[in-house]
Design an enzyme around this catalytic site. Structure first.
Site, PDB file in Angstrom:
ATOM      1  N   HIS A  90      65.920  13.156  42.904  1.00 53.78           N
ATOM      2  CA  HIS A  90      65.291  13.640  44.011  1.00 53.78           C
ATOM      3  C   HIS A  90      65.861  14.749  44.707  1.00 53.78           C
ATOM      4  O   HIS A  90      65.689  15.212  45.798  1.00 53.78           O
ATOM      5  CB  HIS A  90      64.774  12.471  44.989  1.00 53.78           C
ATOM      6  CG  HIS A  90      63.822  11.585  44.585  1.00 53.78           C
ATOM      7  ND1 HIS A  90      63.942  10.075  44.866  1.00 53.78           N
ATOM      8  CD2 HIS A  90      62.497  11.461  43.954  1.00 53.78           C
ATOM      9  CE1 HIS A  90      62.829   9.569  44.259  1.00 53.78           C
ATOM     10  NE2 HIS A  90      62.154  10.447  43.748  1.00 53.78           N
ATOM     11  N   LYS A 129      59.130  16.397  38.076  1.00 55.04           N
ATOM     12  CA  LYS A 129      58.259  16.854  37.237  1.00 55.04           C
ATOM     13  C   LYS A 129      58.568  16.277  35.816  1.00 55.04           C
ATOM     14  O   LYS A 129      59.776  16.164  35.300  1.00 55.04           O
ATOM     15  CB  LYS A 129      58.521  18.564  36.993  1.00 55.04           C
ATOM     16  CG  LYS A 129      57.779  19.097  36.208  1.00 55.04           C
ATOM     17  CD  LYS A 129      56.512  19.753  36.892  1.00 55.04           C
ATOM     18  CE  LYS A 129      55.257  20.165  36.001  1.00 55.04           C
ATOM     19  NZ  LYS A 129      54.490  19.217  35.386  1.00 55.04           N
ATOM     20  N   LYS A 154      67.046  19.471  32.128  1.00 53.24           N
ATOM     21  CA  LYS A 154      66.066  20.567  31.529  1.00 53.24           C
ATOM     22  C   LYS A 154      65.801  21.556  32.629  1.00 53.24           C
ATOM     23  O   LYS A 154      65.852  22.884  32.282  1.00 53.24           O
ATOM     24  CB  LYS A 154      65.047  19.846  30.972  1.00 53.24           C
ATOM     25  CG  LYS A 154      64.267  20.886  29.878  1.00 53.24           C
ATOM     26  CD  LYS A 154      62.969  20.116  29.306  1.00 53.24           C
ATOM     27  CE  LYS A 154      63.147  18.747  28.741  1.00 53.24           C
ATOM     28  NZ  LYS A 154      62.030  18.136  27.940  1.00 53.24           N
ATOM     29  N   LYS A 214      59.236  11.067  34.705  1.00 49.87           N
ATOM     30  CA  LYS A 214      58.542  10.842  33.241  1.00 49.87           C
ATOM     31  C   LYS A 214      57.541   9.718  33.345  1.00 49.87           C
ATOM     32  O   LYS A 214      57.973   9.091  34.158  1.00 49.87           O
ATOM     33  CB  LYS A 214      59.399  10.630  31.970  1.00 49.87           C
ATOM     34  CG  LYS A 214      58.839  10.955  30.690  1.00 49.87           C
ATOM     35  CD  LYS A 214      58.878  12.467  30.412  1.00 49.87           C
ATOM     36  CE  LYS A 214      58.474  13.042  28.844  1.00 49.87           C
ATOM     37  NZ  LYS A 214      58.920  13.946  28.512  1.00 49.87           N
ATOM     38  N   SER A 251      55.042  25.347  32.816  1.00 51.23           N
ATOM     39  CA  SER A 251      54.525  24.353  33.761  1.00 51.23           C
ATOM     40  C   SER A 251      54.960  24.915  35.273  1.00 51.23           C
ATOM     41  O   SER A 251      53.902  24.763  36.339  1.00 51.23           O
ATOM     42  CB  SER A 251      54.905  23.219  33.834  1.00 51.23           C
ATOM     43  OG  SER A 251      54.111  22.242  32.794  1.00 51.23           O
TER      44      SER A 251
HETATM   45  N1  GLU Z   1      56.476  16.884  28.542  1.00 51.80           N
HETATM   46  C1  GLU Z   1      57.053  18.145  28.527  1.00 51.80           C
HETATM   47  C2  GLU Z   1      58.756  18.022  28.405  1.00 51.80           C
HETATM   48  O1  GLU Z   1      59.296  16.791  27.876  1.00 51.80           O
HETATM   49  C3  GLU Z   1      56.508  19.023  29.548  1.00 51.80           C
HETATM   50  C4  GLU Z   1      56.914  18.459  30.959  1.00 51.80           C
HETATM   51  C5  GLU Z   1      56.243  19.571  32.176  1.00 51.80           C
HETATM   52  O2  GLU Z   1      55.683  20.408  31.866  1.00 51.80           O
HETATM   53  O3  GLU Z   1      56.596  19.109  33.246  1.00 51.80           O
HETATM   54  O4  GLU Z   1      59.453  18.905  28.749  1.00 51.80           O
END
Ligand code: GLU
Length: 477
Positions: A69, A75, A99, A111, A368
């Site tokens: 957080h 995301k 990432k 996730k 995204s």
């Molecule tokens: N599921 C994708 C990833 O592992 C996209 C995640 C997103 O766009 O929030 O990066």
């Protein structure tokens, strides 16, 4: 005693992510407490809900994990798979945090997982499950444009995202930014041009940038440049397909493709579109007329001669059991967690390079982010400026032609005058992001001899960025 493992939990994959983290953390200057805060999953929501089947009620297991957080919203995608478990969702949420930091996207990681095999359900049943999953998230405040923003992942796509958007909007009437509650939506439902192919495009850009550096290629015995490089791709889903497509467009030769049913190989190249057509018609990539060698055991396909291997399916594909047989010099991780830490060490010892997942597949979340911005600003990228830019360029061309007396060809005029479309803006911003991030990571890798992999360098970049945000919050001494 390893304090990040919850009592009784099976934490193999999350544990592996933590091992990568620990290895990199020693190259940062944060206190043990702050490092623990960065590493741990902040919220783990496990829930079950009933869905009415034909004869009985089916109970579906599901998760949403918000790993960090330090930024809001969090995301990350939602995985639909009967292999999903808590450890996997935790690990994937953690990877999302790192990432996002690596590509400078201002989100924490998250996730989701729904433990079903989507192939066993009708679209109507999948809609019911997806809408109910969304309701459960709304009930617990685990979704919202400023809270937690899901996206597609393995087993889900635009269709599922539109159900989520609609359910969320229905439950939040009048919320102006409701559509920013999820990304990866269809274009017609306020998605963004270029999101579908973004992860694969990002993988291809990452590879092209990596192989462009002469001294790095010399060290592993390859010529610089993408042209003619031979590539094997594992997985023909969204990530694998677009990685192969753009790598071929950049000049590489796709020599091998691996899927669940087996693998195909041709040293002179495979036409990916034709392979897909063949698979649609016959249900398998095997038997594709352009293949020279077919392998019933898909894993054998990974071990064939090539310069670059792109695992773009699932985690744990390259382990100590098969990494010695891999002939590629470069592994570009399209999937999340395809290489185990021990396999990675062996691959580097043998003189290879791994372009790590937390950088290589970050193109998806990057676009995204653009989609989320578009939804919050309620305007398409380029709408306010495109015509103005075209008119300015037209004036400039006319003026220069008038002064010099030289006339441009219609083609030259059109190329100079053209304003950027949303797709062009998205693609150029994605390229910019991927190229910059690669050089940031490489710089860290070169700065310290003890940093022995690009992954460790990428983790160092991520940890530094996240650590500084925590320090700026003033919570830590
Ligand atoms: N599921 C994708 C990833 O592992 C996209 C995640 C997103 O766009 O929030 O990066």
């Amino acid at each position: 005693m390893i304090d990040y493992i919850a009592a009784g939990a099976e934490t193999k994959f999350f544990d592996e992510v933590c091992r990568h983290f620990e290895k990199a953390a020693q190259f940062t200057n944060f206190s043990p407490g702050l490092l623990r805060q960065i590493r741990q999953c902040n919220s783990v929501y496990r829930f079950s809900f009933p869905v009415k089947g034909e004869n009985d009620v089916e109970v579906i297991d599901a998760w949403r994990v918000e790993h960090s957080h330090h930024q809001s919203p969090t995301k990350g995608g939602i995985r639909y798979s009967d292999m999903v478990n808590e450890d996997e969702v935790m690990a994937l949420a953690a990877l999302m945090t790192y990432k996002c930091a690596i590509v400078n996207v201002p989100f924490g990681g998250a996730k989701g997982g729904i433990k079903i095999n989507p192939g066993n359900y009708t679209p109507q049943q999948l809609e019911k499950i997806t809408r109910r999953y969304t309701v459960e998230l709304v009930k617990k405040n685990f979704i919202g444009p400023s809270i937690d923003v899901p996206a597609p992942d393995y087993g889900s796509g635009e269709r599922e995202m539109s159900w989520i958007a609609d359910t969320y909007a229905t439950m939040n009437p009048g919320q102006l930014d409701a559509m920013a509650c999820v990304t990866g939506k269809p274009l017609a439902l306020q998605g963004i041009a270029g999101r579908r192919e973004a992860t694969g495009r990002g993988v291809a850009i990452a590879v092209r940038e990596c192989v462009s550096i002469r001294e790095d290629m010399q060290k592993i015995g390859l010529m610089p440049g993408i042209t003619g490089k031979t590539v094997i791709v594992q997985g023909l889903g969204n990530v694998g397909y677009y990685s192969a497509k753009f790598l071929a467009e950049f000049g590489a030769v796709i020599v091998g493709l691996c899927e669940q049913e087996g693998a195909i190989y041709n040293r002179n190249g495979l036409d990916v579109e034709a392979v897909l057509r063949h698979r649609k018609e016959t249900g398998s990539i095997l038997g594709y007329p352009g293949s020279k060698e077919d392998f019933k055991d898909s894993a054998e396909g990974l071990e064939q001669p090539c310069d670059i291997l792109v695992p773009a399916a699932l985690e744990n594909q390259l382990t100590i059991n098969n990494v010695f047989n891999i002939q590629a010099k470069i592994i570009a991780e399209g999937a999340n967690g395809p290489t185990t830490p021990d396999a990675e060490a062996m691959f580097y010892e043998r003189g290879g390079i791994i372009i790590p997942d937390i950088y290589a597949n970050a193109g998806g979340v990057t676009v995204s982010y653009f989609e989320w911005l578009k939804n919050l600003s309620h305007v398409t990228f380029g709408r306010m400026s495109r015509r103005f830019e075209e008119n300015s360029s037209l004036n400039l061309v006319n003026t220069v032609e008038g002064i010099t007396g030289v006339s441009l060809t219609p083609y030259q005029r059109a190329a100079i005058i053209k304003g950027a479309s949303e797709l062009e803006l998205v693609n150029s911003a994605l390229e910019d992001t991927m190229v910059d991030a690669f050089h940031d990571i490489r710089r860290i890798y070169l700065q310290n001899e003890s940093i022995d992999t690009l992954r460790t360098a990428a983790f160092v970049k991520a940890i530094n960025q996240i650590g500084v945000s925590y320090l700026n919050m003033g919570i830590f001494p």
